[in-house]
Scaffold this active site. Structure first.
Site, PDB file in Angstrom:
ATOM      1  N   ASP A   1       0.778  -1.159  -0.057  1.00 10.26           N
ATOM      2  CA  ASP A   1      -0.018   0.050  -0.129  1.00 10.26           C
ATOM      3  C   ASP A   1       0.876   1.200  -0.221  1.00 10.26           C
ATOM      4  OD1 ASP A   1       1.034   0.256   2.684  1.00 10.26           O
ATOM      5  OD2 ASP A   1      -0.921   0.217   3.435  1.00 10.26           O
TER       6      ASP A   1
ATOM      7  N   ASP B   1      -3.247   4.651   2.611  1.00 11.42           N
ATOM      8  CA  ASP B   1      -3.628   4.995   4.104  1.00 11.42           C
ATOM      9  C   ASP B   1      -3.009   6.506   4.265  1.00 11.42           C
ATOM     10  OD1 ASP B   1      -4.583   2.390   4.682  1.00 11.42           O
ATOM     11  OD2 ASP B   1      -2.632   1.833   5.740  1.00 11.42           O
TER      12      ASP B   1
ATOM     13  N   ASP C   1       1.627   4.954   2.511  1.00  7.21           N
ATOM     14  CA  ASP C   1       1.181   5.556   3.601  1.00  7.21           C
ATOM     15  C   ASP C   1       1.622   7.004   3.494  1.00  7.21           C
ATOM     16  OD1 ASP C   1       0.529   2.780   5.144  1.00  7.21           O
ATOM     17  OD2 ASP C   1       2.604   2.722   4.143  1.00  7.21           O
TER      18      ASP C   1
HETATM   19  P1  UTP Z   1       2.198  -0.997   6.587  1.00  9.76           P
HETATM   20  O1  UTP Z   1       1.677  -2.064   7.097  1.00  9.76           O
HETATM   21  O2  UTP Z   1       1.922  -0.013   5.477  1.00  9.76           O
HETATM   22  O3  UTP Z   1       3.762  -1.666   6.380  1.00  9.76           O
HETATM   23  O4  UTP Z   1       2.619  -0.066   7.779  1.00  9.76           O
HETATM   24  P2  UTP Z   1       5.008  -1.016   5.462  1.00  9.76           P
HETATM   25  O5  UTP Z   1       6.327  -1.042   6.155  1.00  9.76           O
HETATM   26  O6  UTP Z   1       4.752   0.278   4.771  1.00  9.76           O
HETATM   27  O7  UTP Z   1       5.096  -2.227   4.246  1.00  9.76           O
HETATM   28  P3  UTP Z   1       4.391  -2.354   3.081  1.00  9.76           P
HETATM   29  O8  UTP Z   1       5.483  -1.872   1.988  1.00  9.76           O
HETATM   30  O9  UTP Z   1       3.159  -1.359   2.950  1.00  9.76           O
HETATM   31  O10 UTP Z   1       4.088  -3.851   2.666  1.00  9.76           O
HETATM   32  C1  UTP Z   1       3.409   1.104   7.943  1.00  9.76           C
HETATM   33  C2  UTP Z   1       3.784   1.392   9.242  1.00  9.76           C
HETATM   34  O11 UTP Z   1       2.839   2.133  10.010  1.00  9.76           O
HETATM   35  C3  UTP Z   1       2.490   1.507  11.097  1.00  9.76           C
HETATM   36  C4  UTP Z   1       2.899   0.170  11.037  1.00  9.76           C
HETATM   37  O12 UTP Z   1       3.173  -0.349  12.361  1.00  9.76           O
HETATM   38  C5  UTP Z   1       4.115   0.280  10.237  1.00  9.76           C
HETATM   39  O13 UTP Z   1       5.430   0.292  10.793  1.00  9.76           O
HETATM   40  N1  UTP Z   1       0.958   1.736  11.447  1.00  9.76           N
HETATM   41  C6  UTP Z   1       0.125   1.222  10.577  1.00  9.76           C
HETATM   42  C7  UTP Z   1       0.974   2.345  12.767  1.00  9.76           C
HETATM   43  O14 UTP Z   1       1.431   2.795  13.228  1.00  9.76           O
HETATM   44  N2  UTP Z   1      -0.692   2.554  12.886  1.00  9.76           N
HETATM   45  C8  UTP Z   1      -1.736   2.008  12.162  1.00  9.76           C
HETATM   46  O15 UTP Z   1      -2.771   2.084  12.460  1.00  9.76           O
HETATM   47  C9  UTP Z   1      -1.196   1.399  10.939  1.00  9.76           C
HETATM   48 MN    MN Z   2       2.796   0.673   3.642  1.00 13.66          MN
END
Ligand code: UTP
Ligand code: MN
Length: 501
Positions: free
Chosen positions: A335, A425, A337
């Site tokens: 995804d 997100d 972020d």
């Molecule tokens: P992700 O699940 O998107 O992981 O969360 P990522 O490292 O970007 O991996 P890919 O590439 O998408 O597969 C990103 C970070 O945001 C935190 C998670 O703990 C993770 O470190 N997070 C996510 C939060 O702190 N709160 C949330 O509600 C969601």
């Molecule tokens: Mn991510």
């Protein structure tokens, strides 16, 4: 067999007459294990009590630390001072002793036999010795904490870490949390190495590699794969849970429930009248082809442009920042972020709502789950680990046009729709929480976990996505940048692209 070491300790000081001394002799059940309990921190009376308890269960406990000891047990979590003390005892056999936290002792007493040593039991020497006779460059001290290691995206030990991830996932789905964490921690250590492990001797001195993880590595080194991992990968349960959890909105619990209902495929699920998919899962199935495919850096950047335009329609000083895996330098992700906020504290949620509104007007929203802020200073410090944060956020699926992406979309060659569904997100922390939110959302999950663990165990501080609290000073420590947070924790700054733990 009886062990003589029990005698002096059980003599009651109040009974001076030697003739009346009752010698409690316990049968030794575990000849190969010889314990020594470190008095520091434990105190002499507790040490006496624990000694007696262990002996009554058939363990050998020596009062004196000698080269015969196999297991050193300490209640002191300050590894540095314990190791300094041990090294000053003039022992020849220290490198063969297990130096363990009291949790191993309690596990053993509960089990009535020596518990298998897991990495969570180990009290690691922060300055391990260089493997003798090793042809490798000396192993620099590797910390047990991911936040004290630099981990790029270039993983030299993928053959091991992929296997560990399968095992960790399988343990997670069986709710065996500690085994799951053992393999995740081991994988994280191997990912931080700038060299590939070619023989087991090279792993000497590395933290978080206990017997179970080493056994898997040894097998992979010998035969190229692990039998246990192959067995899991080919099992119907693993394959089904893997498939089901790949759907947006389907977690391990739902996947397990469907598996227990006898369902094995997506068509099984969709044909089952007893299943009511929620809105998230419906979107997950609807856009499965697109969102199960990796998102590229160019696609992430294109989403950034779209967000940027929307933010600047209402405010000229809006702030948007890429986080997650892409900020850590990953080429692809599951995804995208982004943080969206504004310098004026309290206005950030309006900005987020406006951005979503703007997306809707453009007709690009395929799914939207907006979660308003539940943030309030009185909720801090938060004591729950791995808990969701309180900031306003939105989980989206957006329609991304090929024309907006540099070099086009990553999709099937015969797919000429000209657009792709992408998961996004958005999170909106108030500006005074920005550094904490950025650090938390940048991850990796394992890096964050260890930052929190380090704060808790080494600094008596509580860190989460909102704040850093010092339990000794009983105050919150302010931070405007990530560097501030590392400095408060007494840690060297680790760049985002070095956080791929
Ligand atoms: P992700 O699940 O998107 O992981 O969360 P990522 O490292 O970007 O991996 P890919 O590439 O998408 O597969 C990103 C970070 O945001 C935190 C998670 O703990 C993770 O470190 N997070 C996510 C939060 O702190 N709160 C949330 O509600 C969601
Ligand atoms: Mn991510």
């Amino acid at each position: 067999m009886f062990h003589a070491a029990v005698v002096p300790c059980l003599r009651k000081k109040t009974k001076p007459k030697a003739a009346s001394v009752t010698v409690a002799r316990h049968e030794v059940k575990f000849k190969e294990v010889r314990l020594f309990l470190v008095e520091k921190k434990m105190g002499s009376s507790r040490r006496r009590f624990l000694t007696q308890l262990a002996r009554s269960k058939g363990f050998i406990v020596d009062d004196i630390l000698s080269d015969d000891i196999t297991h050193v047990v300490s209640e002191d979590s300050g590894a540095a001072s314990l190791w300094a003390w041990l090294k000053g005892r003039g022992l020849n056999n220290l490198s063969n002793m297990q130096v363990l936290h009291i949790s191993w002792f309690t596990d053993s007493m509960r089990a009535g036999r020596p518990a298998a040593v897991e990495s969570r039991h180990l009290i690691q020497d922060a300055l391990p010795a260089v493997p003798q006779g090793s042809t490798l460059a000396p192993v620099a001290a590797v910390s047990q904490y991911a936040c004290q290691r630099r981990t790029s995206t270039d993983n030299k030990n993928k053959i091991f870490t992929d296997a560990f991830e399968v095992l960790a996932e399988n343990y997670e789905w069986s709710q065996l949390k500690s085994s799951c964490l053992t393999f995740r921690r081991a994988a994280s250590v191997l990912k931080s190495l700038s060299w590939a492990v070619k023989c087991m001797a090279a792993t000497q001195g590395l933290p978080c590699l206990g017997e179970p993880t080493k056994a898997v590595m040894e097998e992979i080194l010998q035969s190229g794969h692990s039998f246990q991992v192959q067995k899991i990968l080919s099992s119907e349960r693993y394959q089904t849970l893997k498939l089901f959890t790949s759907v947006f909105g389907v977690g391990p619990k739902t996947a397990e429930r469907w598996y227990r209902m006898g369902l094995r495929s997506f068509s099984d699920i969709l044909a089952e009248p007893g299943i009511q998919l929620n809105r998230m899962q419906q979107s997950g199935f609807l856009h499965y082809g697109d969102i199960s495919r990796a998102v590229t850096k160019a696609e992430a950047r294109a989403l950034g442009n779209i967000i940027d335009k929307a933010v600047h329609l209402i405010t000229s000083d809006g702030i948007i920042a890429l986080t997650g895996g892409f900020r850590r330098g990953k080429e692809i992700g599951h995804d995208v972020d982004y943080i969206v906020t504004t310098p004026e504290v309290g206005k950030e949620e309006c900005v987020l709502i406006h951005v979503i509104d703007c997306f809707k007007k453009q007709g690009i929203v395929l799914y939207c789950d907006y979660q308003p802020s539940t943030f309030h200073i009185s909720k801090l410090p938060c004591q729950k680990y791995d808990a969701m944060d309180y900031f306003a956020k939105c989980f989206l699926i957006l329609r991304l046009e090929a024309s907006q992406v540099d070099g086009g979309l990553s999709c099937d060659e015969d797919d000429n729709r000209g657009w792709k569904a992408v998961r996004l997100d958005l999170v909106s922390p108030p500006m005074d929480r920005y550094a904490f939110a950025l650090l938390g959302w940048t991850g990796s999950t394992q890096f964050d976990r260890d930052l929190r663990r380090f704060a808790r165990l080494e600094k008596r501080m509580i860190l989460d996505n909102h704040a850093l609290y010092d339990k000794t000073k009983r105050e919150f420590l302010a931070a405007t940048t990530e560097e501030d947070i590392f400095a408060h924790l007494g840690l060297e700054y680790i760049e985002p692209w070095q956080r791929n733990a």
